[in-house]
Design a protein around this motif. Structure first.
Motif, PDB file in Angstrom:
ATOM      1  N   PRO A  16       0.817  -1.231   0.000  1.00 50.57           N
ATOM      2  CA  PRO A  16       0.000   0.000   0.000  1.00 50.57           C
ATOM      3  C   PRO A  16       0.843   1.270   0.000  1.00 50.57           C
ATOM      4  O   PRO A  16       0.387   2.326   0.406  1.00 50.57           O
ATOM      5  CB  PRO A  16      -0.729  -0.138   1.338  1.00 50.57           C
ATOM      6  CG  PRO A  16       0.325  -0.733   2.245  1.00 50.57           C
ATOM      7  CD  PRO A  16       1.124  -1.688   1.370  1.00 50.57           C
ATOM      8  N   PHE A  17       2.081   1.183  -0.473  1.00 50.62           N
ATOM      9  CA  PHE A  17       3.032   2.276  -0.311  1.00 50.62           C
ATOM     10  C   PHE A  17       2.799   3.372  -1.353  1.00 50.62           C
ATOM     11  O   PHE A  17       2.181   3.157  -2.401  1.00 50.62           O
ATOM     12  CB  PHE A  17       4.458   1.745  -0.409  1.00 50.62           C
ATOM     13  CG  PHE A  17       4.748   0.658   0.577  1.00 50.62           C
ATOM     14  CD1 PHE A  17       4.830   0.930   1.925  1.00 50.62           C
ATOM     15  CD2 PHE A  17       4.919  -0.660   0.151  1.00 50.62           C
ATOM     16  CE1 PHE A  17       5.087  -0.078   2.848  1.00 50.62           C
ATOM     17  CE2 PHE A  17       5.181  -1.672   1.055  1.00 50.62           C
ATOM     18  CZ  PHE A  17       5.257  -1.377   2.408  1.00 50.62           C
ATOM     19  N   PRO A  71       1.436   4.646   4.120  1.00 49.49           N
ATOM     20  CA  PRO A  71       0.429   5.655   4.450  1.00 49.49           C
ATOM     21  C   PRO A  71      -0.074   5.531   5.882  1.00 49.49           C
ATOM     22  O   PRO A  71      -0.037   4.462   6.486  1.00 49.49           O
ATOM     23  CB  PRO A  71      -0.689   5.376   3.425  1.00 49.49           C
ATOM     24  CG  PRO A  71      -0.492   3.945   3.040  1.00 49.49           C
ATOM     25  CD  PRO A  71       0.979   3.701   3.100  1.00 49.49           C
ATOM     26  N   GLY A  72      -0.558   6.626   6.396  1.00 56.56           N
ATOM     27  CA  GLY A  72      -1.110   6.699   7.731  1.00 56.56           C
ATOM     28  C   GLY A  72      -1.296   8.144   8.109  1.00 56.56           C
ATOM     29  O   GLY A  72      -1.000   9.055   7.324  1.00 56.56           O
ATOM     30  N   VAL A  78       9.806   4.250   4.659  1.00 57.05           N
ATOM     31  CA  VAL A  78      10.237   2.856   4.694  1.00 57.05           C
ATOM     32  C   VAL A  78      11.309   2.541   3.651  1.00 57.05           C
ATOM     33  O   VAL A  78      11.885   1.457   3.674  1.00 57.05           O
ATOM     34  CB  VAL A  78       9.036   1.907   4.495  1.00 57.05           C
ATOM     35  CG1 VAL A  78       8.078   1.997   5.684  1.00 57.05           C
ATOM     36  CG2 VAL A  78       8.316   2.203   3.186  1.00 57.05           C
ATOM     37  N   GLY A  79      11.575   3.465   2.728  1.00 59.19           N
ATOM     38  CA  GLY A  79      12.594   3.191   1.722  1.00 59.19           C
ATOM     39  C   GLY A  79      13.086   4.460   1.064  1.00 59.19           C
ATOM     40  O   GLY A  79      12.362   5.455   0.998  1.00 59.19           O
ATOM     41  N   VAL A  80      14.322   4.413   0.581  1.00 52.58           N
ATOM     42  CA  VAL A  80      14.891   5.549  -0.139  1.00 52.58           C
ATOM     43  C   VAL A  80      15.808   5.025  -1.228  1.00 52.58           C
ATOM     44  O   VAL A  80      16.540   4.044  -1.031  1.00 52.58           O
ATOM     45  CB  VAL A  80      15.672   6.491   0.814  1.00 52.58           C
ATOM     46  CG1 VAL A  80      16.787   5.746   1.542  1.00 52.58           C
ATOM     47  CG2 VAL A  80      16.233   7.682   0.045  1.00 52.58           C
ATOM     48  N   GLY A 110       8.628  -5.964  -1.095  1.00 47.34           N
ATOM     49  CA  GLY A 110       8.750  -5.529  -2.473  1.00 47.34           C
ATOM     50  C   GLY A 110       9.359  -4.162  -2.687  1.00 47.34           C
ATOM     51  O   GLY A 110       9.475  -3.705  -3.831  1.00 47.34           O
ATOM     52  N   ILE A 111       9.790  -3.503  -1.616  1.00 49.44           N
ATOM     53  CA  ILE A 111      10.307  -2.138  -1.760  1.00 49.44           C
ATOM     54  C   ILE A 111      11.669  -2.145  -2.443  1.00 49.44           C
ATOM     55  O   ILE A 111      11.939  -1.342  -3.347  1.00 49.44           O
ATOM     56  CB  ILE A 111      10.384  -1.449  -0.385  1.00 49.44           C
ATOM     57  CG1 ILE A 111       9.005  -1.405   0.257  1.00 49.44           C
ATOM     58  CG2 ILE A 111      10.942  -0.029  -0.523  1.00 49.44           C
ATOM     59  CD1 ILE A 111       9.009  -0.969   1.707  1.00 49.44           C
TER      60      ILE A 111
END
Length: 335
Positions: A16-17, A71-72, A78-80, A110-111
């Motif tokens: 859901p990113f 999201p929130g 969570v990733g860069v 999956g990031i």
């Protein structure tokens, strides 16, 4: 604001990113993510917010960075991914270099695959613009990250180069240099020593396989004009009895993330003067100069091509290996 040439990168993260470009206000959040990964990997945190800021300044722009968030009410980073594209003159190929990191709490979702896919897309696009059939995707794996090393291996990446970082505390003064008989030394004189230094540098590194020969103009541009940290007073030249430069040490005060350290960028001796202690004398002279300047430590990188003899030299001067980085890469087809 100019259009984002890679806007499509923001539309395809795994659910859901969501993805977006950073602002300079995100530097601290990215540093926290990198610190969390370092803490999990080795238990030691080395990255600071200033390190992130310096790296981003070296990119073409913030459109070369992708942030991935969960999201929130307050999105969680969570990733860069950080990307740069260049023409590798040694390989004669277009290279997209990616540095990506996923928060330890978000791995396996999956990031990392998404960030790598973006690098692949950039590589194919860059190669197509050059009319080439292939491009290279390149990244680095830091020591201790065996999971990342295995992950890249399963995706076809192979190690092509290894880098060691060595450091020394200057709490105690280094021993004074002992110069070989017939050697005189002086600091670099801008406007007078460029040709002599370039000639010596070219001879000293000619037998290093990864060395790419530069013309005088290219060398001056790279080593002096485009290096904001170039300091003639930290550049030592060693001359033979005829006044020819036969050894040199290009150094700087301050390195990325460690302004209190001195950095040895180039240390070279022409073949005819090797084996006489000149390299050690140049290194000890640099360490002593750093301490006189008030710097608290010294550091340098060693390429795998010279790891054996170079590491032994540096260890005799007191430097110790503090980090190993493996460079891995994969060939990508535009077809």
């Amino acid at each position: 604001m100019p259009p984002d040439p890679h806007a499509d990168e923001l539309r395809s993260p795994p659910e859901p990113f969501s993805s977006r470009r950073p602002t300079w206000d995100d530097v601290g959040r990215v540093a926290d993510l990198l610190a969390a990964a370092e803490r999990t990997r080795t238990g030691v945190v080395a990255t600071r917010a200033e390190d992130v800021r310096v790296r981003w300044l070296m990119l073409d722009g913030l459109e070369d960075v992708v942030l991935v968030e969960e999201p929130g009410p307050e999105p969680v980073l969570v990733g860069v991914g950080e990307y740069s594209t260049e023409l590798d003159l040694l390989d004669e190929a277009t290279v997209v270099h990616v540095e990506g990191q996923v928060h330890p709490a978000a791995t396996g979702r999956g990031i990392a695959t998404h960030l790598l896919d973006l690098a692949e897309t950039r590589a194919r696009s860059a190669a197509a613009e050059e009319g080439a059939e292939t491009a290279i995707v390149r990244t680095t794996v830091i020591d201790g990250d065996d999971r990342a090393r295995a992950w890249f291996s399963t995706r076809g990446f192979v190690p092509v180069r290894h880098l060691l970082t060595m450091r020394l505390s200057l709490d105690e003064p280094p021993r004074p240099p002992t110069w070989p008989e017939g050697i005189t030394t002086r600091r670099f004189r801008p406007g007078r020593d460029e040709v002599r230094a370039w000639t010596a540098h070219s001879a000293a590194f000619a037998d290093v396989p990864t060395h790419f020969p530069l013309t005088l103009e290219e060398w001056v541009e790279d080593r002096i004009l485009r290096d904001p940290a170039f300091d003639p007073s930290l550049t030592q030249l060693a001359c033979d009895p005829d006044g020819e430069v036969v050894g040199l040490a290009f150094c700087r005060a301050g390195v990325e993330g460690a302004p209190e350290e001195g950095w040895v960028r180039d240390l070279g001796v022409v073949p005819a003067w090797r084996g006489r202690g000149l390299g050690m004398a140049l290194l000890l002279d640099a360490l002593g100069t750093f301490r006189t300047r008030g710097l608290t430590g010294a550091a340098l990188d060693v390429d795998d091509v010279t790891i054996g003899p170079a590491v032994r030299l540096y260890e005799r001067a007191g430097l110790r290996i503090v980090r190993r980085i493996d460079v891995v890469e994969r060939l990508t087809s535009t077809g």
